[in-house]
Motif scaffolding. Sequence first.
Motif, short mmCIF file in Angstrom:
data_model
loop_
_atom_site.label_atom_id
_atom_site.label_comp_id
_atom_site.label_asym_id
_atom_site.label_seq_id
_atom_site.Cartn_x
_atom_site.Cartn_y
_atom_site.Cartn_z
N SER A 1 0.84 -1.20 0.00
CA SER A 1 0.00 0.00 0.00
C SER A 1 0.88 1.25 0.00
O SER A 1 0.42 2.32 -0.38
CB SER A 1 -0.95 0.00 1.20
OG SER A 1 -0.24 0.08 2.42
N LEU B 1 -7.44 3.88 1.19
CA LEU B 1 -7.30 2.43 1.32
C LEU B 1 -8.35 1.69 0.49
O LEU B 1 -8.04 0.66 -0.11
CB LEU B 1 -7.43 2.01 2.78
CG LEU B 1 -6.21 2.20 3.65
CD1 LEU B 1 -6.52 1.83 5.09
CD2 LEU B 1 -5.05 1.38 3.13
N PHE C 1 -7.10 1.57 -3.00
CA PHE C 1 -5.95 0.67 -3.09
C PHE C 1 -6.40 -0.79 -3.07
O PHE C 1 -5.97 -1.59 -3.89
CB PHE C 1 -4.95 0.93 -1.95
CG PHE C 1 -3.91 -0.14 -1.85
CD1 PHE C 1 -2.89 -0.23 -2.78
CD2 PHE C 1 -3.98 -1.10 -0.84
CE1 PHE C 1 -1.93 -1.24 -2.71
CE2 PHE C 1 -3.04 -2.12 -0.77
CZ PHE C 1 -2.02 -2.19 -1.70
#
Length: 127
Positions: A12, A20, A23
């Motif tokens: 990440s 997030l 991702f």
Amino acid sequence: MSILPFRVSVSSGSLYHLPLSRFFALASELDIDGVELVIGPECVLRGAQSVRALAVRHGVRLLSLHPPILPLPGWMRLARLASELGDWAATLDVPLVTLHTPRLASLANEPGQRYLESAHRLARRLQ
């Protein structure tokens, strides 16, 4: 899952600037085994349980955990780092934690010994 004789993950940290959720969405589209989660501000704000739920929702396996790559309040003290990483690893059910040695001339001096003690405590906790 990768057909290679070794595991493949994406960090990440390579897309640190993305939320997030984005991702994990991108990672879920790749033919890889999972991801390395780098602790960042969004992780801390969400908390480990929420991050785990987000990964599960996207069908992404968390393979490893990495400490913050940029200064993050509460995460820069070596004495606390191993404990925090251990807590996160336990909650995320992550079997591997990446540690980097501190910038020291030697691990034989007092700060180096504290680092080694913290690393040993973390290793025992992950067993």
